[in-house]
Design a protein around this motif. Structure first.
Motif, PDB file in Angstrom:
ATOM      1  N   ALA A 132       0.903  -1.040  -0.230  1.00 30.97           N
ATOM      2  CA  ALA A 132       0.028  -0.078  -0.127  1.00 30.97           C
ATOM      3  C   ALA A 132       0.876   1.236   0.016  1.00 30.97           C
ATOM      4  CB  ALA A 132      -1.013   0.010   1.321  1.00 30.97           C
ATOM      5  N   LEU A 133       1.897   1.257   0.835  1.00 29.51           N
ATOM      6  CA  LEU A 133       2.812   2.485   0.954  1.00 29.51           C
ATOM      7  C   LEU A 133       3.452   2.568  -0.520  1.00 29.51           C
ATOM      8  CD1 LEU A 133       4.461   2.090   4.339  1.00 29.51           C
ATOM      9  CD2 LEU A 133       2.743   3.888   3.795  1.00 29.51           C
ATOM     10  N   SER A 134       3.704   1.644  -1.416  1.00 32.50           N
ATOM     11  CA  SER A 134       4.530   1.734  -2.593  1.00 32.50           C
ATOM     12  C   SER A 134       3.859   2.442  -3.532  1.00 32.50           C
ATOM     13  CB  SER A 134       4.798   0.194  -3.194  1.00 32.50           C
ATOM     14  OG  SER A 134       3.654  -0.454  -3.649  1.00 32.50           O
ATOM     15  N   THR A 135       2.477   2.696  -3.135  1.00 32.49           N
ATOM     16  CA  THR A 135       1.992   3.385  -4.140  1.00 32.49           C
ATOM     17  C   THR A 135       2.205   5.151  -4.223  1.00 32.49           C
ATOM     18  OG1 THR A 135      -0.344   3.992  -5.134  1.00 32.49           O
ATOM     19  CG2 THR A 135      -0.016   4.366  -2.896  1.00 32.49           C
ATOM     20  N   PHE A 136       2.743   5.429  -3.042  1.00 29.15           N
ATOM     21  CA  PHE A 136       3.194   6.748  -2.958  1.00 29.15           C
ATOM     22  C   PHE A 136       4.538   7.004  -3.872  1.00 29.15           C
ATOM     23  CE2 PHE A 136       0.687   6.022   0.813  1.00 29.15           C
ATOM     24  CZ  PHE A 136      -0.231   7.012   0.448  1.00 29.15           C
ATOM     25  N   ILE A 137       5.374   6.066  -4.062  1.00 30.22           N
ATOM     26  CA  ILE A 137       6.634   6.600  -4.791  1.00 30.22           C
ATOM     27  C   ILE A 137       6.263   6.343  -6.130  1.00 30.22           C
ATOM     28  CG2 ILE A 137       8.233   6.106  -2.991  1.00 30.22           C
ATOM     29  CD1 ILE A 137       8.672   3.130  -4.188  1.00 30.22           C
ATOM     30  N   GLN A 138       5.125   5.931  -6.831  1.00 30.11           N
ATOM     31  CA  GLN A 138       4.732   5.938  -8.044  1.00 30.11           C
ATOM     32  C   GLN A 138       4.912   7.220  -8.771  1.00 30.11           C
ATOM     33  OE1 GLN A 138       1.442   3.578  -9.555  1.00 30.11           O
ATOM     34  NE2 GLN A 138       1.541   4.448 -11.656  1.00 30.11           N
ATOM     35  N   GLY A 139       5.786   7.520  -9.772  1.00 22.95           N
ATOM     36  CA  GLY A 139       5.627   8.943 -10.379  1.00 22.95           C
ATOM     37  C   GLY A 139       4.657   8.711 -11.664  1.00 22.95           C
ATOM     38  N   GLN A 140       4.505   9.941 -12.058  1.00 19.72           N
ATOM     39  CA  GLN A 140       3.527  10.251 -13.012  1.00 19.72           C
ATOM     40  C   GLN A 140       3.630   9.577 -14.240  1.00 19.72           C
ATOM     41  OE1 GLN A 140       3.541  14.382 -14.217  1.00 19.72           O
ATOM     42  NE2 GLN A 140       1.890  14.360 -15.959  1.00 19.72           N
ATOM     43  N   GLU A 141       4.960   9.440 -14.725  1.00 18.64           N
ATOM     44  CA  GLU A 141       5.224   8.810 -16.027  1.00 18.64           C
ATOM     45  C   GLU A 141       5.738   7.297 -15.760  1.00 18.64           C
ATOM     46  OE1 GLU A 141       7.617  11.233 -18.448  1.00 18.64           O
ATOM     47  OE2 GLU A 141       6.413  12.766 -18.331  1.00 18.64           O
ATOM     48  N   GLU A 142       5.388   6.771 -14.550  1.00 18.77           N
ATOM     49  CA  GLU A 142       6.250   5.398 -14.447  1.00 18.77           C
ATOM     50  C   GLU A 142       5.743   4.367 -15.480  1.00 18.77           C
ATOM     51  OE1 GLU A 142       7.049   4.631 -10.458  1.00 18.77           O
ATOM     52  OE2 GLU A 142       7.322   2.263 -10.522  1.00 18.77           O
ATOM     53  N   SER A 143       4.541   4.248 -15.589  1.00 18.46           N
ATOM     54  CA  SER A 143       3.690   3.202 -16.671  1.00 18.46           C
ATOM     55  C   SER A 143       4.687   3.423 -17.953  1.00 18.46           C
ATOM     56  CB  SER A 143       2.207   3.097 -16.640  1.00 18.46           C
ATOM     57  OG  SER A 143       1.832   2.288 -17.540  1.00 18.46           O
ATOM     58  N   PHE A 144       4.434   4.530 -18.446  1.00 17.47           N
ATOM     59  CA  PHE A 144       5.065   4.767 -19.800  1.00 17.47           C
ATOM     60  C   PHE A 144       6.415   4.412 -19.726  1.00 17.47           C
ATOM     61  CE2 PHE A 144       8.039   8.198 -21.672  1.00 17.47           C
ATOM     62  CZ  PHE A 144       7.887   7.640 -22.860  1.00 17.47           C
ATOM     63  N   LYS A 145       7.172   4.927 -18.926  1.00 15.80           N
ATOM     64  CA  LYS A 145       8.788   4.425 -18.683  1.00 15.80           C
ATOM     65  C   LYS A 145       8.758   2.759 -18.696  1.00 15.80           C
ATOM     66  CE  LYS A 145      10.339   9.073 -16.731  1.00 15.80           C
ATOM     67  NZ  LYS A 145      10.415   9.654 -15.655  1.00 15.80           N
ATOM     68  N   ARG A 146       8.295   2.413 -17.810  1.00 14.99           N
ATOM     69  CA  ARG A 146       8.524   0.915 -17.860  1.00 14.99           C
ATOM     70  C   ARG A 146       8.128   0.131 -19.089  1.00 14.99           C
ATOM     71  NH1 ARG A 146       7.139  -1.937 -12.021  1.00 14.99           N
ATOM     72  NH2 ARG A 146       7.217  -0.317 -10.611  1.00 14.99           N
ATOM     73  N   HIS A 147       6.964   0.555 -19.650  1.00 10.19           N
ATOM     74  CA  HIS A 147       6.669  -0.012 -20.594  1.00 10.19           C
ATOM     75  C   HIS A 147       7.580   0.267 -21.754  1.00 10.19           C
ATOM     76  CE1 HIS A 147       2.695  -0.776 -18.488  1.00 10.19           C
ATOM     77  NE2 HIS A 147       2.689  -2.077 -19.154  1.00 10.19           N
ATOM     78  N   ASN A 148       7.800   1.557 -22.043  1.00  8.82           N
ATOM     79  CA  ASN A 148       8.669   2.000 -23.243  1.00  8.82           C
ATOM     80  C   ASN A 148      10.143   1.256 -23.134  1.00  8.82           C
ATOM     81  OD1 ASN A 148       9.249   3.937 -25.372  1.00  8.82           O
ATOM     82  ND2 ASN A 148      10.886   4.595 -24.041  1.00  8.82           N
ATOM     83  N   ALA A 149      10.572   1.001 -22.019  1.00  5.51           N
ATOM     84  CA  ALA A 149      11.854   0.336 -21.877  1.00  5.51           C
ATOM     85  C   ALA A 149      11.566  -1.293 -22.530  1.00  5.51           C
ATOM     86  CB  ALA A 149      12.332   0.069 -20.228  1.00  5.51           C
ATOM     87  N   GLN A 150      10.603  -1.858 -22.366  1.00  4.53           N
ATOM     88  CA  GLN A 150      10.286  -3.109 -22.870  1.00  4.53           C
ATOM     89  C   GLN A 150       9.883  -3.044 -24.223  1.00  4.53           C
ATOM     90  OE1 GLN A 150       6.768  -4.378 -20.599  1.00  4.53           O
ATOM     91  NE2 GLN A 150       7.715  -4.477 -18.682  1.00  4.53           N
ATOM     92  N   TYR A 151       9.386  -2.140 -24.738  1.00  7.85           N
ATOM     93  CA  TYR A 151       9.193  -1.893 -26.265  1.00  7.85           C
ATOM     94  C   TYR A 151      10.511  -1.791 -27.011  1.00  7.85           C
ATOM     95  CZ  TYR A 151       4.112  -1.091 -24.979  1.00  7.85           C
ATOM     96  OH  TYR A 151       3.089  -1.402 -24.508  1.00  7.85           O
ATOM     97  N   GLU A 152      11.601  -1.080 -26.207  1.00  2.30           N
ATOM     98  CA  GLU A 152      12.684  -0.935 -26.825  1.00  2.30           C
ATOM     99  C   GLU A 152      13.761  -2.054 -27.023  1.00  2.30           C
ATOM    100  OE1 GLU A 152      13.841   2.639 -24.922  1.00  2.30           O
ATOM    101  OE2 GLU A 152      13.234   4.038 -26.353  1.00  2.30           O
ATOM    102  N   ALA A 153      13.311  -3.009 -26.049  1.00  3.70           N
ATOM    103  CA  ALA A 153      14.068  -4.295 -26.084  1.00  3.70           C
ATOM    104  C   ALA A 153      14.241  -4.998 -27.250  1.00  3.70           C
ATOM    105  CB  ALA A 153      13.684  -5.058 -24.979  1.00  3.70           C
ATOM    106  N   PRO A 154      15.674  -5.770 -27.383  1.00  3.82           N
ATOM    107  CA  PRO A 154      15.795  -6.500 -28.689  1.00  3.82           C
ATOM    108  C   PRO A 154      14.604  -7.545 -28.775  1.00  3.82           C
ATOM    109  CG  PRO A 154      17.810  -6.200 -27.479  1.00  3.82           C
ATOM    110  CD  PRO A 154      16.587  -5.579 -26.931  1.00  3.82           C
ATOM    111  N   GLY A 155      14.225  -7.852 -30.043  1.00  2.00           N
ATOM    112  CA  GLY A 155      13.297  -8.787 -30.466  1.00  2.00           C
ATOM    113  C   GLY A 155      11.763  -8.607 -30.007  1.00  2.00           C
ATOM    114  N   LYS A 156      11.415  -7.496 -29.633  1.00  2.00           N
ATOM    115  CA  LYS A 156      10.136  -7.050 -29.019  1.00  2.00           C
ATOM    116  C   LYS A 156       9.331  -6.797 -30.401  1.00  2.00           C
ATOM    117  CE  LYS A 156       7.245  -5.886 -25.658  1.00  2.00           C
ATOM    118  NZ  LYS A 156       6.771  -7.002 -24.804  1.00  2.00           N
ATOM    119  N   PHE A 157       9.710  -6.303 -31.350  1.00  2.00           N
ATOM    120  CA  PHE A 157       9.020  -6.489 -32.683  1.00  2.00           C
ATOM    121  C   PHE A 157       8.102  -7.700 -32.932  1.00  2.00           C
ATOM    122  CE2 PHE A 157       8.467  -7.152 -37.102  1.00  2.00           C
ATOM    123  CZ  PHE A 157       7.280  -6.594 -37.212  1.00  2.00           C
ATOM    124  N   GLU A 158       8.923  -8.714 -32.990  1.00  2.00           N
ATOM    125  CA  GLU A 158       8.724 -10.144 -33.528  1.00  2.00           C
ATOM    126  C   GLU A 158       7.665 -10.602 -32.419  1.00  2.00           C
ATOM    127  OE1 GLU A 158      11.832  -9.024 -33.633  1.00  2.00           O
ATOM    128  OE2 GLU A 158      12.207  -9.062 -35.651  1.00  2.00           O
TER     129      GLU A 158
END
Ligand SMILES: C[S@@+](CC[C@H](N)C(=O)[O-])C[C@H]1O[C@@H](n2cnc3c(N)ncnc32)[C@H](O)[C@@H]1O
Length: 229
Positions: free
Chosen positions: A7-33
């Motif tokens: 429950a406390l962990s929610t307070f450290i979530q930043g505004q763009e956290e979902s975008f940043k985490r997903h974006n890092a996955q989308y940029e990973a090698p092999g992600k297109f295929e």
């Protein structure tokens, strides 16, 4: 203790956290295929009509809806599925890498009526000028975002949706108390309904195995004339 820490962990979530985490996955090698193949499988299995989404069934009841707004379109399979039902699709996604995958997997020659827009939904939605009823879709996007961003997105949907519009959210809801942890937010029915005062919401979908919550929210904006706040 574990519950309290979550429950406390929610307070450290930043505004763009979902975008940043997903974006890092989308940029990973092999992600297109990987995402192209997963997306094609979802389309083949008619994943947009699984119990958490029910998009085909909803559209069958609203034949006047000809435009879809796919909020947080990821690597594009939902937009492509809905395009195949004959709709014009406006896809909104902050990750340039995800949009690049989407455009390669679902090229304009075969998907001429999808427009891909890079940016945050809370910033792009208010710029839309819709004149006919539309369907607003989110697939596991809002459950990752903090209340602040989700409230902005819901307000923007309410403001731009013409009367007669509908929504299909594959997002979490609970009969019981809402609970939040970093990147996973379960909101109550009452909370969701309070975001959509002019809409009639229906809750259903799939019960999640690990937790007392469901995914699947649908809504219809009354065809009546309401004054906006
Ligand atoms: C779990 S993925 C789901 C992608 C897609 N809807 C699907 O079902 O495959 C969540 C997506 O939301 C996007 N996202 C994060 N913050 C967003 C925001 N503020 N507005 C729109 N999309 C956002 C992420 O970049 C990511 O692509």
């Amino acid at each position: 203790m574990k519950k309290i820490l979550k429950a406390l962990s929610t307070f450290i979530q930043g505004q763009e956290e979902s975008f940043k985490r997903h974006n890092a996955q989308y940029e990973a090698p092999g992600k297109f295929e990987q995402d192209r193949d997963a997306g094609y499988k979802n389309i083949q299995e008619d994943r947009i009509n699984w119990p958490d989404f029910g998009i085909r069934d909803l559209l069958a009841k609203h034949p006047n809806v000809k435009t879809a707004v796919d909020i947080g379109s990821g690597t594009g399979w939902v937009a492509a599925s809905v395009h195949s039902l004959g709709l014009n699709v406006i896809a909104l996604e902050p990750s340039a890498a995800a949009i690049d995958i989407s455009k390669r997997a679902y090229p304009a020659e075969s998907y001429p009526n999808i427009t891909w827009h890079q940016g945050f939904a809370e910033e792009l939605l208010p710029t839309l000028r819709l004149t006919e009823p539309a369907i607003f879709i989110t697939g596991c996007v809002l459950s990752h975002l903090r209340d602040k961003e989700v409230e902005k997105i819901c307000r923007a949907i309410c403001a731009v949706a013409p009367a007669g519009s509908v929504l299909a959210f594959s997002e979490c809801w609970s009969e019981k108390k809402p609970w939040h942890q970093r990147m996973w937010h379960i909101r109550s029915k009452a909370w969701w309904q309070s975001q959509f005062p002019e809409w009639t919401l229906t809750f259903g979908g799939t019960k999640h195995d690990q937790g007392d919550y469901y995914m699947g929210i649908w809504g219809e904006k009354s065809a009546g004339n309401f004054s906006k706040e």
